[in-house]
Design a protein around this motif. Structure first.
Motif, PDB file in Angstrom:
ATOM      1  N   PHE A  36      59.526  41.112  80.469  1.00 43.37           N
ATOM      2  CA  PHE A  36      58.283  41.504  81.131  1.00 43.37           C
ATOM      3  C   PHE A  36      57.582  42.500  80.224  1.00 43.37           C
ATOM      4  CE2 PHE A  36      56.196  44.454  84.282  1.00 43.37           C
ATOM      5  CZ  PHE A  36      55.196  43.580  84.676  1.00 43.37           C
ATOM      6  N   ILE A  37      56.446  42.083  79.681  1.00 44.06           N
ATOM      7  CA  ILE A  37      55.698  42.940  78.765  1.00 44.06           C
ATOM      8  C   ILE A  37      54.489  43.468  79.511  1.00 44.06           C
ATOM      9  CG2 ILE A  37      54.455  43.024  76.575  1.00 44.06           C
ATOM     10  CD1 ILE A  37      56.231  40.564  75.801  1.00 44.06           C
ATOM     11  N   GLN A  38      54.367  44.797  79.502  1.00 41.80           N
ATOM     12  CA  GLN A  38      53.321  45.415  80.310  1.00 41.80           C
ATOM     13  C   GLN A  38      52.808  46.708  79.690  1.00 41.80           C
ATOM     14  OE1 GLN A  38      54.075  47.940  83.344  1.00 41.80           O
ATOM     15  NE2 GLN A  38      56.201  48.377  82.839  1.00 41.80           N
ATOM     16  N   TYR A  39      51.709  47.180  80.243  1.00 44.63           N
ATOM     17  CA  TYR A  39      51.152  48.484  79.907  1.00 44.63           C
ATOM     18  C   TYR A  39      51.183  49.271  81.213  1.00 44.63           C
ATOM     19  CZ  TYR A  39      47.815  51.965  78.175  1.00 44.63           C
ATOM     20  OH  TYR A  39      47.208  53.143  77.781  1.00 44.63           O
ATOM     21  N   PRO A  40      52.084  50.262  81.351  1.00 47.76           N
ATOM     22  CA  PRO A  40      52.290  50.939  82.633  1.00 47.76           C
ATOM     23  C   PRO A  40      51.029  51.423  83.375  1.00 47.76           C
ATOM     24  CG  PRO A  40      54.024  51.544  81.122  1.00 47.76           C
ATOM     25  CD  PRO A  40      53.018  50.738  80.322  1.00 47.76           C
ATOM     26  N   PRO A  41      50.001  51.962  82.694  1.00 50.83           N
ATOM     27  CA  PRO A  41      48.810  52.385  83.448  1.00 50.83           C
ATOM     28  C   PRO A  41      47.972  51.225  84.024  1.00 50.83           C
ATOM     29  CG  PRO A  41      48.938  53.544  81.349  1.00 50.83           C
ATOM     30  CD  PRO A  41      49.946  52.441  81.304  1.00 50.83           C
ATOM     31  N   CYS A  42      48.223  50.004  83.576  1.00 52.08           N
ATOM     32  CA  CYS A  42      47.443  48.834  84.003  1.00 52.08           C
ATOM     33  C   CYS A  42      47.792  48.470  85.446  1.00 52.08           C
ATOM     34  CB  CYS A  42      47.755  47.681  83.044  1.00 52.08           C
ATOM     35  SG  CYS A  42      47.369  46.047  83.652  1.00 52.08           S
ATOM     36  N   SER A  43      46.779  48.421  86.310  1.00 52.71           N
ATOM     37  CA  SER A  43      47.023  48.147  87.738  1.00 52.71           C
ATOM     38  C   SER A  43      47.572  46.735  87.966  1.00 52.71           C
ATOM     39  CB  SER A  43      45.750  48.364  88.558  1.00 52.71           C
ATOM     40  OG  SER A  43      44.724  47.514  88.104  1.00 52.71           O
ATOM     41  N   THR A  44      47.134  45.769  87.172  1.00 52.62           N
ATOM     42  CA  THR A  44      47.656  44.406  87.308  1.00 52.62           C
ATOM     43  C   THR A  44      49.133  44.365  86.916  1.00 52.62           C
ATOM     44  OG1 THR A  44      45.469  43.540  86.793  1.00 52.62           O
ATOM     45  CG2 THR A  44      47.291  41.989  86.657  1.00 52.62           C
ATOM     46  N   CYS A  45      49.492  45.115  85.882  1.00 52.89           N
ATOM     47  CA  CYS A  45      50.900  45.191  85.460  1.00 52.89           C
ATOM     48  C   CYS A  45      51.751  45.838  86.544  1.00 52.89           C
ATOM     49  CB  CYS A  45      51.028  45.978  84.155  1.00 52.89           C
ATOM     50  SG  CYS A  45      50.209  45.210  82.746  1.00 52.89           S
ATOM     51  N   GLN A  46      51.222  46.882  87.163  1.00 55.68           N
ATOM     52  CA  GLN A  46      51.945  47.564  88.248  1.00 55.68           C
ATOM     53  C   GLN A  46      52.176  46.607  89.418  1.00 55.68           C
ATOM     54  OE1 GLN A  46      49.497  50.983  89.164  1.00 55.68           O
ATOM     55  NE2 GLN A  46      49.787  51.872  87.126  1.00 55.68           N
ATOM     56  N   LYS A  47      51.156  45.841  89.738  1.00 55.40           N
ATOM     57  CA  LYS A  47      51.244  44.869  90.826  1.00 55.40           C
ATOM     58  C   LYS A  47      52.299  43.805  90.503  1.00 55.40           C
ATOM     59  CE  LYS A  47      48.129  41.797  93.359  1.00 55.40           C
ATOM     60  NZ  LYS A  47      46.776  41.243  93.394  1.00 55.40           N
ATOM     61  N   ALA A  48      52.284  43.311  89.256  1.00 58.60           N
ATOM     62  CA  ALA A  48      53.246  42.291  88.825  1.00 58.60           C
ATOM     63  C   ALA A  48      54.668  42.833  88.868  1.00 58.60           C
ATOM     64  CB  ALA A  48      52.903  41.804  87.424  1.00 58.60           C
ATOM     65  N   LYS A  49      54.847  44.064  88.393  1.00 57.20           N
ATOM     66  CA  LYS A  49      56.174  44.688  88.373  1.00 57.20           C
ATOM     67  C   LYS A  49      56.701  44.859  89.802  1.00 57.20           C
ATOM     68  CE  LYS A  49      58.456  48.831  86.531  1.00 57.20           C
ATOM     69  NZ  LYS A  49      59.396  48.281  85.572  1.00 57.20           N
ATOM     70  N   LYS A  50      55.838  45.316  90.681  1.00 56.68           N
ATOM     71  CA  LYS A  50      56.208  45.490  92.093  1.00 56.68           C
ATOM     72  C   LYS A  50      56.625  44.146  92.685  1.00 56.68           C
ATOM     73  CE  LYS A  50      53.884  48.772  94.239  1.00 56.68           C
ATOM     74  NZ  LYS A  50      52.766  49.457  94.899  1.00 56.68           N
ATOM     75  N   TRP A  51      55.861  43.099  92.358  1.00 53.65           N
ATOM     76  CA  TRP A  51      56.159  41.757  92.858  1.00 53.65           C
ATOM     77  C   TRP A  51      57.510  41.266  92.325  1.00 53.65           C
ATOM     78  CZ3 TRP A  51      56.977  36.886  90.817  1.00 53.65           C
ATOM     79  CH2 TRP A  51      56.962  35.833  91.739  1.00 53.65           C
ATOM     80  N   LEU A  52      57.754  41.434  91.015  1.00 49.42           N
ATOM     81  CA  LEU A  52      59.036  41.018  90.416  1.00 49.42           C
ATOM     82  C   LEU A  52      60.199  41.733  91.095  1.00 49.42           C
ATOM     83  CD1 LEU A  52      58.179  40.977  86.587  1.00 49.42           C
ATOM     84  CD2 LEU A  52      58.775  38.990  87.990  1.00 49.42           C
ATOM     85  N   ASP A  53      60.039  43.039  91.299  1.00 54.86           N
ATOM     86  CA  ASP A  53      61.099  43.827  91.944  1.00 54.86           C
ATOM     87  C   ASP A  53      61.345  43.352  93.377  1.00 54.86           C
ATOM     88  OD1 ASP A  53      61.373  45.277  89.601  1.00 54.86           O
ATOM     89  OD2 ASP A  53      60.173  46.978  90.299  1.00 54.86           O
ATOM     90  N   ALA A  54      60.283  43.022  94.091  1.00 54.62           N
ATOM     91  CA  ALA A  54      60.413  42.543  95.478  1.00 54.62           C
ATOM     92  C   ALA A  54      61.119  41.186  95.530  1.00 54.62           C
ATOM     93  CB  ALA A  54      59.037  42.444  96.133  1.00 54.62           C
ATOM     94  N   GLN A  55      60.993  40.401  94.446  1.00 52.90           N
ATOM     95  CA  GLN A  55      61.654  39.094  94.367  1.00 52.90           C
ATOM     96  C   GLN A  55      63.077  39.213  93.811  1.00 52.90           C
ATOM     97  OE1 GLN A  55      59.704  36.605  95.652  1.00 52.90           O
ATOM     98  NE2 GLN A  55      58.189  38.222  95.823  1.00 52.90           N
ATOM     99  N   ASN A  56      63.492  40.447  93.508  1.00 56.65           N
ATOM    100  CA  ASN A  56      64.812  40.711  92.911  1.00 56.65           C
ATOM    101  C   ASN A  56      65.010  39.987  91.577  1.00 56.65           C
ATOM    102  OD1 ASN A  56      65.743  42.441  95.023  1.00 56.65           O
ATOM    103  ND2 ASN A  56      65.998  40.604  96.275  1.00 56.65           N
ATOM    104  N   VAL A  57      63.937  39.907  90.808  1.00 59.24           N
ATOM    105  CA  VAL A  57      64.014  39.267  89.489  1.00 59.24           C
ATOM    106  C   VAL A  57      64.573  40.289  88.495  1.00 59.24           C
ATOM    107  CG1 VAL A  57      62.650  38.269  87.607  1.00 59.24           C
ATOM    108  CG2 VAL A  57      62.074  37.728  89.976  1.00 59.24           C
ATOM    109  N   ILE A  58      65.538  39.840  87.707  1.00 59.12           N
ATOM    110  CA  ILE A  58      66.118  40.709  86.680  1.00 59.12           C
ATOM    111  C   ILE A  58      65.366  40.449  85.384  1.00 59.12           C
ATOM    112  CG2 ILE A  58      68.198  41.224  85.347  1.00 59.12           C
ATOM    113  CD1 ILE A  58      69.763  40.232  87.897  1.00 59.12           C
ATOM    114  N   TYR A  59      64.854  41.514  84.790  1.00 59.00           N
ATOM    115  CA  TYR A  59      64.055  41.377  83.575  1.00 59.00           C
ATOM    116  C   TYR A  59      64.220  42.596  82.679  1.00 59.00           C
ATOM    117  CZ  TYR A  59      60.974  44.437  86.285  1.00 59.00           C
ATOM    118  OH  TYR A  59      60.481  45.460  87.030  1.00 59.00           O
ATOM    119  N   THR A  60      63.851  42.415  81.435  1.00 56.05           N
ATOM    120  CA  THR A  60      63.790  43.512  80.488  1.00 56.05           C
ATOM    121  C   THR A  60      62.333  43.948  80.430  1.00 56.05           C
ATOM    122  OG1 THR A  60      65.582  42.552  79.199  1.00 56.05           O
ATOM    123  CG2 THR A  60      64.204  44.176  78.082  1.00 56.05           C
TER     124      THR A  60
END
Length: 116
Positions: A3-27
């Motif tokens: 998972f490649i992201q820029y932490p201040p990016c709101s879309t990235c934050q939304k995606a990360k939250k979604w991945l975590d809610a799905q219990n997806v394991i990622y780097t």
């Protein structure tokens, strides 16, 4: 999964939250601290099946300041990949790299489809 992201990016934050809610394991990888390399981008571009322009952060300040809207059409694929590899802020994010797919930008329905 990467998972490649820029932490201040709101879309990235939304995606990360979604991945975590799905219990997806990622780097997790910070795009500005560890920019995708030319080689990675070349492989991901091929795997994604997307036009290379989709890998550019067209709403970013750097994209606009470099006037890339005008320049990209005249650049070779090689030049575009090298440019993307030069600065993480040029790359659209988030990017999710799985064994079978490369997803650029966060579209929940698309990510759900790929991850199920």
């Amino acid at each position: 999964m990467l998972f490649i992201q820029y932490p201040p990016c709101s879309t990235c934050q939304k995606a990360k939250k979604w991945l975590d809610a799905q219990n997806v394991i990622y780097t997790d990888r910070h795009i500005k601290l560890q920019n995708p390399t030319y080689e990675e981008l070349k492989v991901w571009h091929t795997q994604s099946g997307l036009p290379l322009k989709k890998f550019f952060n067209t709403s970013g300040l750097l994209y606009k300041s470099l006037n890339l809207k005008e320049k990209l059409p005249t650049m070779t694929e090689e030049e575009q990949l090298r440019l993307l590899a030069s600065d993480g802020m040029l790359v659209k994010r988030p990017i999710l790299v799985t064994e079978d797919a490369v997803l650029v930008g966060f579209k929940e329905t698309q990510w759900k489809e790929i991850l199920e």
